[in-house]
Design an enzyme around this catalytic site. Structure first.
Site, PDB file in Angstrom:
ATOM      1  N   SER A 144      12.612 121.103 108.843  1.00  0.00           N
ATOM      2  CA  SER A 144      13.791 121.616 109.554  1.00  0.00           C
ATOM      3  C   SER A 144      13.376 122.091 110.937  1.00  0.00           C
ATOM      4  CB  SER A 144      14.405 122.794 108.784  1.00  0.00           C
ATOM      5  OG  SER A 144      15.376 123.451 109.585  1.00  0.00           O
ATOM      6  N   TYR A 157      12.892 130.566 103.742  1.00  0.00           N
ATOM      7  CA  TYR A 157      13.090 129.125 103.981  1.00  0.00           C
ATOM      8  C   TYR A 157      12.152 128.629 105.083  1.00  0.00           C
ATOM      9  CZ  TYR A 157      15.790 124.869 105.197  1.00  0.00           C
ATOM     10  OH  TYR A 157      16.200 123.570 105.466  1.00  0.00           O
TER      11      TYR A 157
HETATM   12  N1  NAP Z   1      21.854 120.342 105.996  1.00  0.00           N
HETATM   13  C1  NAP Z   1      21.172 120.866 106.982  1.00  0.00           C
HETATM   14  O1  NAP Z   1      21.737 121.424 107.935  1.00  0.00           O
HETATM   15  C2  NAP Z   1      19.660 120.760 106.991  1.00  0.00           C
HETATM   16  C3  NAP Z   1      18.981 121.075 108.183  1.00  0.00           C
HETATM   17  C4  NAP Z   1      17.599 120.968 108.226  1.00  0.00           C
HETATM   18  C5  NAP Z   1      16.910 120.552 107.101  1.00  0.00           C
HETATM   19  N2  NAP Z   1      17.597 120.277 105.947  1.00  0.00           N
HETATM   20  C6  NAP Z   1      16.816 119.856 104.786  1.00  0.00           C
HETATM   21  O2  NAP Z   1      17.250 118.560 104.389  1.00  0.00           O
HETATM   22  C7  NAP Z   1      17.048 118.395 102.983  1.00  0.00           C
HETATM   23  C8  NAP Z   1      18.356 117.924 102.347  1.00  0.00           C
HETATM   24  O3  NAP Z   1      19.342 118.920 102.551  1.00  0.00           O
HETATM   25  P1  NAP Z   1      20.904 118.618 102.370  1.00  0.00           P
HETATM   26  O4  NAP Z   1      21.595 119.280 103.493  1.00  0.00           O
HETATM   27  O5  NAP Z   1      21.120 117.185 102.102  1.00  0.00           O
HETATM   28  O6  NAP Z   1      21.180 119.480 101.030  1.00  0.00           O
HETATM   29  P2  NAP Z   1      22.353 119.336  99.949  1.00  0.00           P
HETATM   30  O7  NAP Z   1      23.538 118.713 100.556  1.00  0.00           O
HETATM   31  O8  NAP Z   1      22.479 120.681  99.326  1.00  0.00           O
HETATM   32  O9  NAP Z   1      21.710 118.320  98.876  1.00  0.00           O
HETATM   33  C9  NAP Z   1      20.533 118.734  98.233  1.00  0.00           C
HETATM   34  C10 NAP Z   1      19.981 117.616  97.392  1.00  0.00           C
HETATM   35  O10 NAP Z   1      18.709 118.066  96.873  1.00  0.00           O
HETATM   36  C11 NAP Z   1      18.783 118.082  95.450  1.00  0.00           C
HETATM   37  N3  NAP Z   1      18.016 119.215  94.986  1.00  0.00           N
HETATM   38  C12 NAP Z   1      18.149 120.526  95.281  1.00  0.00           C
HETATM   39  N4  NAP Z   1      17.202 121.253  94.670  1.00  0.00           N
HETATM   40  C13 NAP Z   1      16.449 120.381  93.970  1.00  0.00           C
HETATM   41  C14 NAP Z   1      15.310 120.492  93.136  1.00  0.00           C
HETATM   42  N5  NAP Z   1      14.754 121.678  92.872  1.00  0.00           N
HETATM   43  N6  NAP Z   1      14.799 119.359  92.599  1.00  0.00           N
HETATM   44  C15 NAP Z   1      15.329 118.143  92.841  1.00  0.00           C
HETATM   45  N7  NAP Z   1      16.417 117.974  93.613  1.00  0.00           N
HETATM   46  C16 NAP Z   1      16.967 119.080  94.167  1.00  0.00           C
HETATM   47  C17 NAP Z   1      20.256 118.130  95.085  1.00  0.00           C
HETATM   48  O11 NAP Z   1      20.449 117.558  93.796  1.00  0.00           O
HETATM   49  P3  NAP Z   1      21.570 118.193  92.780  1.00  0.00           P
HETATM   50  O12 NAP Z   1      22.891 118.005  93.447  1.00  0.00           O
HETATM   51  O13 NAP Z   1      21.433 117.373  91.539  1.00  0.00           O
HETATM   52  O14 NAP Z   1      21.199 119.639  92.607  1.00  0.00           O
HETATM   53  C18 NAP Z   1      20.842 117.262  96.194  1.00  0.00           C
HETATM   54  O15 NAP Z   1      20.645 115.885  95.911  1.00  0.00           O
HETATM   55  C19 NAP Z   1      16.551 119.753 102.458  1.00  0.00           C
HETATM   56  O16 NAP Z   1      15.154 119.734 102.339  1.00  0.00           O
HETATM   57  C20 NAP Z   1      16.982 120.718 103.547  1.00  0.00           C
HETATM   58  O17 NAP Z   1      16.161 121.864 103.552  1.00  0.00           O
HETATM   59  C21 NAP Z   1      18.954 120.362 105.865  1.00  0.00           C
END
Ligand code: NAP
Length: 257
Positions: A144, A157
């Protein structure tokens, strides 16, 4: 790009958000994709169905990345079903509770470290023997932009992502002799379920409300991150390892994360 033909990718957290975009893009580019999820089986099945409908190959696998036994069982099933994984996208993640250090106990730090750092490292450790046998393998970790910004109330985080980045840089130098490339993709705010929650908590707005104030008139979408991951796994990035690409439109005068 369609040069991932013959490769086997594992995308953790591939059922929703950024991971779903990555899984679909890697499949479009020819990879066979293992779509990992934690509890939303229906969402993972939808991703698999969408990939299959567009002529790709994918299968869903349940395992929480912070559960060592579940990860080992998942990898064994993927090996049996799809063969050796030569492309890991460590994407699964969760937000912290958003408390100040003064109000955060050790269990919250450990919870985030298990999901963002220790779980992915165990996954990598188990995959490396197979990856080393491949002509080329890739590990792409989703971090991130927050790592460079260290905002208040985000220590658990931010620390977990910073630790992941440090490990990824180390891994890149350790494994290049075995043909394994290791790179970091660090998005700013992305329009996903997590992104919506962060936008609400930090700005009291939806992503759609924030779009006009962001560079290029929009917050990033999962496909923006997926395109960079696909590039890093492609032949065009054959000579890249140990790199970090920030996907935040030049950040951060109006970005939140
Ligand atoms: N969105 C943002 O603004 C942002 C910004 C910077 C970085 N990121 C990073 O990008 C990545 C994806 O984020 P996102 O925004 O797509 O999140 P999201 O919409 O909440 O989706 C999270 C995904 O990760 C899975 N997951 C969560 N905890 C898990 C675990 N312990 N084991 C296996 N799967 C797990 C969830 O599966 P289930 O639905 O089955 O729980 C879902 O498929 C993360 O690493 C996050 O930190 C996000």
């Amino acid at each position: 790009m369609t040069d991932l033909e013959g490769r086997v990718a594992l995308v953790t957290g591939g059922s929703r958000g950024v991971g779903r975009g990555i899984a679909r893009r890697l499949a479009d580019d020819g990879a066979t994709v293992a779509v990992n999820y934690r509890r939303d089986a229906a969402a993972a099945d939808e991703v698999v169905a969408a990939i299959t409908a567009s002529g790709g190959c994918a299968k869903a696998y349940q395992a929480a990345v912070d559960d060592t036994d579940a990860v080992a069982a998942m990898l064994s099933a993927i090996g049996d079903d799809l063969g050796t994984v030569d492309l890991l996208v460590s994407n699964a993640g969760t937000a912290s509770r958003g408390t100040a250090i003064a109000d955060t106990g050790p269990e919250e730090y450990l919870r985030l470290l298990r999901v963002h750092t220790l779980g992915p490292l165990e996954l990598i450790r188990l995959l490396l023997p197979g990856m080393r046998t491949c002509e080329r393998s890739d590990v792409v970790v989703i971090s991130s932009s927050i790592v460079g910004e260290t905002p208040p109330n985000g220590a658990a985080y931010t620390m977990a992502k910073a630790a992941l980045e440090a490990a990824a840089r180390t891994l890149a130098r350790e494994e290049r002799g075995h043909g394994v490339r290791v790179n970091i993709v660090a998005p700013g705010l992305v329009a996903t379920d997590m992104g919506q929650r962060l936008a609400a908590a930090a700005a009291g707005r939806t992503i759609e409300e924030l779009d006009p104030s962001y560079p290029f008139g929009r917050v990033a979408r999962p496909d923006d991150v997926a395109g960079v991951v696909a590039f890093l796994a492609s032949a065009d990035a054959d000579y890249l390892t140990g790199q970090r690409i920030q996907v935040d439109a030049g950040g951060p005068d109006s970005t939140l994360l």
